[in-house]
Every structure is written in structure tokens, then in C-alpha cells.
Design an enzyme around this catalytic site. Sequence first.
Site, short mmCIF file in Angstrom:
data_model
loop_
_atom_site.label_atom_id
_atom_site.label_comp_id
_atom_site.label_asym_id
_atom_site.label_seq_id
_atom_site.Cartn_x
_atom_site.Cartn_y
_atom_site.Cartn_z
N LEU A 66 0.82 -1.22 0.00
CA LEU A 66 0.00 0.00 0.00
C LEU A 66 0.86 1.27 0.00
O LEU A 66 0.33 2.37 -0.15
CB LEU A 66 -0.92 0.01 1.24
N SER A 69 -4.63 1.55 -9.26
CA SER A 69 -5.52 2.72 -9.10
C SER A 69 -6.32 3.03 -10.35
O SER A 69 -5.83 2.89 -11.48
CB SER A 69 -4.64 3.94 -8.78
N GLU A 90 -6.75 5.84 -11.32
CA GLU A 90 -6.03 6.93 -11.97
C GLU A 90 -5.32 6.43 -13.24
O GLU A 90 -5.02 7.22 -14.13
CB GLU A 90 -5.03 7.52 -10.96
N TYR A 133 1.83 10.31 -11.37
CA TYR A 133 1.35 9.28 -10.44
C TYR A 133 0.66 8.15 -11.21
O TYR A 133 0.94 6.97 -10.99
CB TYR A 133 0.39 9.91 -9.42
P1 NAP Z 1 -1.79 7.26 2.03
O1 NAP Z 1 -2.71 7.51 3.16
O2 NAP Z 1 -1.14 8.41 1.36
O3 NAP Z 1 -0.65 6.25 2.55
C1 NAP Z 1 0.53 6.05 1.82
C2 NAP Z 1 1.50 5.25 2.67
O4 NAP Z 1 2.73 5.06 1.94
C3 NAP Z 1 1.90 5.93 3.99
O5 NAP Z 1 1.99 4.94 5.00
C4 NAP Z 1 3.29 6.48 3.68
O6 NAP Z 1 4.09 6.64 4.83
C5 NAP Z 1 3.82 5.36 2.80
N1 NAP Z 1 5.00 5.74 2.03
C6 NAP Z 1 5.16 6.83 1.24
N2 NAP Z 1 6.40 6.82 0.68
C7 NAP Z 1 7.02 5.70 1.13
C8 NAP Z 1 8.30 5.13 0.92
N3 NAP Z 1 9.23 5.72 0.14
N4 NAP Z 1 8.61 3.95 1.52
C9 NAP Z 1 7.72 3.35 2.33
N5 NAP Z 1 6.48 3.85 2.59
C10 NAP Z 1 6.15 5.01 1.97
O7 NAP Z 1 -2.53 6.42 0.88
P2 NAP Z 1 -3.87 5.53 0.98
O8 NAP Z 1 -5.03 6.37 0.60
O9 NAP Z 1 -3.87 4.77 2.23
O10 NAP Z 1 -3.65 4.55 -0.26
C11 NAP Z 1 -2.97 3.31 -0.11
C12 NAP Z 1 -2.44 2.86 -1.46
O11 NAP Z 1 -3.52 2.69 -2.38
C13 NAP Z 1 -1.49 3.83 -2.14
O12 NAP Z 1 -0.55 3.07 -2.87
C14 NAP Z 1 -2.37 4.60 -3.11
O13 NAP Z 1 -1.62 5.11 -4.18
C15 NAP Z 1 -3.32 3.50 -3.53
N6 NAP Z 1 -4.67 3.92 -3.94
C16 NAP Z 1 -5.39 4.72 -3.14
C17 NAP Z 1 -6.68 5.06 -3.50
C18 NAP Z 1 -7.53 5.94 -2.63
O14 NAP Z 1 -8.53 6.48 -3.13
N7 NAP Z 1 -7.22 6.08 -1.36
C19 NAP Z 1 -7.22 4.57 -4.71
C20 NAP Z 1 -6.45 3.73 -5.49
C21 NAP Z 1 -5.17 3.39 -5.10
P3 NAP Z 1 4.04 8.02 5.71
O15 NAP Z 1 2.92 7.84 6.68
O16 NAP Z 1 5.38 8.05 6.34
O17 NAP Z 1 3.80 9.14 4.74
N1 GDD Z 2 -6.72 17.63 -3.91
C1 GDD Z 2 -7.55 18.54 -4.43
N2 GDD Z 2 -7.59 19.80 -3.88
N3 GDD Z 2 -8.32 18.20 -5.49
C2 GDD Z 2 -9.18 19.12 -5.96
C3 GDD Z 2 -9.29 20.42 -5.42
C4 GDD Z 2 -8.44 20.78 -4.33
O1 GDD Z 2 -8.46 21.88 -3.82
N4 GDD Z 2 -10.25 21.09 -6.11
C5 GDD Z 2 -10.74 20.24 -7.02
N5 GDD Z 2 -10.09 19.06 -6.95
C6 GDD Z 2 -10.32 17.89 -7.83
C7 GDD Z 2 -9.06 17.35 -8.49
O2 GDD Z 2 -8.70 18.17 -9.61
C8 GDD Z 2 -9.53 15.96 -8.86
O3 GDD Z 2 -10.22 16.01 -10.08
C9 GDD Z 2 -10.52 15.59 -7.75
O4 GDD Z 2 -10.80 16.81 -7.05
C10 GDD Z 2 -10.02 14.54 -6.77
O5 GDD Z 2 -8.75 14.90 -6.30
P1 GDD Z 2 -8.05 14.13 -5.08
O6 GDD Z 2 -8.95 14.05 -3.92
O7 GDD Z 2 -6.70 14.74 -4.88
O8 GDD Z 2 -7.93 12.61 -5.60
P2 GDD Z 2 -7.47 12.00 -7.01
O9 GDD Z 2 -8.70 11.49 -7.68
O10 GDD Z 2 -6.60 12.91 -7.75
O11 GDD Z 2 -6.57 10.76 -6.53
C11 GDD Z 2 -7.02 9.88 -5.50
O12 GDD Z 2 -7.70 8.79 -6.09
C12 GDD Z 2 -6.90 7.93 -6.91
C13 GDD Z 2 -7.83 6.84 -7.45
O13 GDD Z 2 -8.54 7.32 -8.55
C14 GDD Z 2 -5.80 9.41 -4.70
O14 GDD Z 2 -6.24 8.71 -3.58
C15 GDD Z 2 -4.91 8.50 -5.51
O15 GDD Z 2 -3.88 7.95 -4.66
C16 GDD Z 2 -5.78 7.36 -6.05
O16 GDD Z 2 -5.01 6.45 -6.80
#
Ligand code: NAP
Ligand code: GDD
Length: 333
Positions: free
Chosen positions: A79, A124, A126, A148
Site C-alpha cells: 500500500l 488505481s 487513476e 502518479y
Molecule cells: P496514504 O494515506 O497516502 O498512505 C501512503 C503510505 O505510503 C503511507 O503509509 C506512507 O508513509 C507510505 N510511504 C510513502 N512513501 C514511502 C516510501 N518511500 N517507503 C515506504 N512507505 C512510503 O494512501 P492511501 O489512501 O492509504 O492509499 C494506499 C495505497 O492505495 C497507495 O498506494 C495509493 O496510491 C493506492 N490507492 C489509493 C486510492 C484511494 O482512493 N485512497 C485509490 C487507489 C489506489 P508516511 O505515513 O510516512 O507518509
Molecule cells: N486535492 C484537491 N484539492 N483536489 C481538488 C481540489 C483541491 O483543492 N479542487 C478540485 N479538486 C479535484 C481534483 O482536480 C480531482 O479532479 C478531484 O478533485 C479529486 O482529487 P483528489 O482528492 O486529490 O484525488 P485523485 O482522484 O486525484 O486521486 C485519488 O484517487 C486515486 C484513485 O482514482 C488518490 O487517492 C490516488 O492515490 C488514487 O489512486
Amino acid sequence: MANISLITGITGQDGSYLAELLLEKGYQVHGCYRRTSTNSFQRIEHLLDQVEMHCTDLMDQASLERLIAKVKPTEVYNLAAQSFVGSSWDQPILTGEVTGLGVTRLLEAIRMVDTSIRFYQASSSEMYGKVHETPQRETTPFHPRSPYGVAKAYGHWMTVNYRESYDMFACGGILFNHESPRRGLEFVTRKISDAVARIKLGMANEVRLGNLEARRDWGFAGDYVEAMWLMLQQDAPVDYVIGTGETYRVGDFVQIAFERVGLNWEDHVVIDPKFYRPAEVDLLLADPAKAQAELNWTPKMPFRELVETMVDHDLARLSLVAKPDLKVVRKSA
Ligand code: NAP
Ligand code: GDD
């Protein structure tokens, strides 16, 4: 013998929910954290006496190999990532190193030590970026729109490649956006819920946002970690799309969040070009039919409830800051 799990990124949003789930299921849970000058254990403080923590970094091949050899996990959940899309334009190389090459380092470490270890990669939505079809399913081509997204596509294909090259049980969960009160404050949903609470409590008057027209398929993180676990319990390694099958505008999230506290969003939201992205992902919408049919997985928390839960949580949290004399013992959200 107990199942032994290793979670990279355990200090993040998903890592904390997954650790809770695996502990409930009787797993021995090991977590990786990276060394930082201030500790980042807030989301897992309530679990620290049940989880064994190891200092390592996805940039450091040798430390990963040593760790796998020492812990001897049966399942590895990767993760860890530089997970904020916005930052990936500022730090494209670092994002490639951690979010992309980090996957290969971990796969290599597993291959060197024990190819029977089951591996989950946090892929993801993304990766779909400038979408080629709607809704997006497992067969939809990738067209990532950010450093990303490109790094995640590389990590995803390396996972597939190790599965095909070395017969490893390695799979990628293509997860659409999932949120919670533990979401990082830079992501739009939590930025909004935090700001709405501050505005309601008189601690701020406005929130500056970018593109309100972008659409996302948003679910609850607690529901999504169950899908990760389910993928590693199958007979064969397969990639799955995980999402709700509903899409909403950022503006919809804003409106419901302000409604929750009885305020008009138009009075407090300022559009700031600073938050627009160089290339936007306009629309994400999952087709989770395969996960529903084969994993028997369905998301439980509907969109409105998710927004309201996040706003309520930030309101409760910030009320304590506004009135520090109130001694309330809260369970971790
Ligand atoms: P998050 O809250 O940003 O957590 C990311 C984790 O990665 C944190 O524990 C961070 O540690 C660790 N990390 C960052 N750089 C690292 C490195 N160089 N070596 C080891 N650990 C490192 O993300 P999340 O929302 O839980 O997402 C979990 C995973 O799912 C990520 O890979 C994300 O890209 C993917 N994902 C998320 C979503 C979503 O919507 N949440 C959707 C699709 C995929 P620190 O606490 O020290 O920063
Ligand atoms: N962060 C942010 N801040 N986003 C904004 C803002 C702002 O002030 N205003 C509008 N947005 C719009 C972004 O342009 C984007 O279209 C949308 O809100 C969602 O942005 P984020 O919440 O930053 O998430 P994300 O969709 O770019 O990425 C997240 O979802 C991915 C899965 O689709 C992250 O969790 C990624 O790690 C994950 O893979």
C-alpha cells in the site's frame, strides 16, 4: 499456524483499516514505516501493541529483502506510495521511484526469498485517466494523465508480469477513490470536510478549491480493504476493479458537506486556479461487476453517508480544539 501479513504503508489511510481487518481475522500483522523526523503513527496508535512495526523504505532494496526473509509473511500488501496526484507533477522522479519502481523492488525481494508469498498491489483508477470507455472495467485500456498514474500503470504491469513470468500469486486491485475520516488533508474530500467544520466553528471563513466539475466514484476505505483481503484468498491471482458504480461531481461533495452543517456553499467556496491540475481526469466510474460476482464483494456505505460521516468526524475533532477543556474520550475514527 497463524497467517502472517506484511503491510507496506501501514501508517496511511488504507493501511490502518487493513491492519484492523487482518487483526480481527486472527492474522499476525507486521507493518512497514519509513523513518521521518516526526512520527506518523496517528492512524495506528490504537493498534501499536498488536502490530509489529519495521523501519524500511520502498527505495531500499536490501532492507526489503531482509525484511521479507525475517518476517516470512504468507501475504504481502503493498500500500506504500507517493499517493497524492497533485504532488506527482512537482516530484515526478520521486513518484516514479516509490510508486512505480518500489513495486518492482518488493516483487524482487519476494522472488528472491519465497515465490509462494501472496502479493497484493494497490493499483488505481487513476491509470484510466483520459478514459477510453465508461464505466471502466478490468479490460478498459489505461491512459494515465499524471506522473502518479503513469507510475501506478508501471507498477500494475510489473505485478502482472511477475505473475506471468514466475507463476507468483500477485494481483492488482484497481481501486477507485475511497475516503474516510482518516483520509489525508490534501485530498479533496477531507480538505472539504475539514474546511466545512472549521467554517461552522468560526475558525475559518472560506475554502479555496480547484475544479468542481471533476467526477469521481467515491467509496468508504473501510469497505475497500476487505476487497484487498478477498483477492488474496482466491484460488488464482486475478486483477479486479473495486468501486461503487456511482459517480459524483466534486461540487456535489461540497454541496452535501455544507448542507450537513446548515450553510450555503456559495457563501464560502472560492475557486482558485492554483488547485487546477496540468492534466485532469474528468470522469471516473467503476464497473465492479466482476468483483461482485467472483469475490462476492459489494460496497456498504452510500455516498451521502460517507460525506456526512467525514463532516461529523471533523466537527467533533475540531470542537475539541475549539474547546480544549472538554475532556472527551474518543475511539479512533
Ligand atoms: P496514504 O494515506 O497516502 O498512505 C501512503 C503510505 O505510503 C503511507 O503509509 C506512507 O508513509 C507510505 N510511504 C510513502 N512513501 C514511502 C516510501 N518511500 N517507503 C515506504 N512507505 C512510503 O494512501 P492511501 O489512501 O492509504 O492509499 C494506499 C495505497 O492505495 C497507495 O498506494 C495509493 O496510491 C493506492 N490507492 C489509493 C486510492 C484511494 O482512493 N485512497 C485509490 C487507489 C489506489 P508516511 O505515513 O510516512 O507518509
Ligand atoms: N486535492 C484537491 N484539492 N483536489 C481538488 C481540489 C483541491 O483543492 N479542487 C478540485 N479538486 C479535484 C481534483 O482536480 C480531482 O479532479 C478531484 O478533485 C479529486 O482529487 P483528489 O482528492 O486529490 O484525488 P485523485 O482522484 O486525484 O486521486 C485519488 O484517487 C486515486 C484513485 O482514482 C488518490 O487517492 C490516488 O492515490 C488514487 O489512486
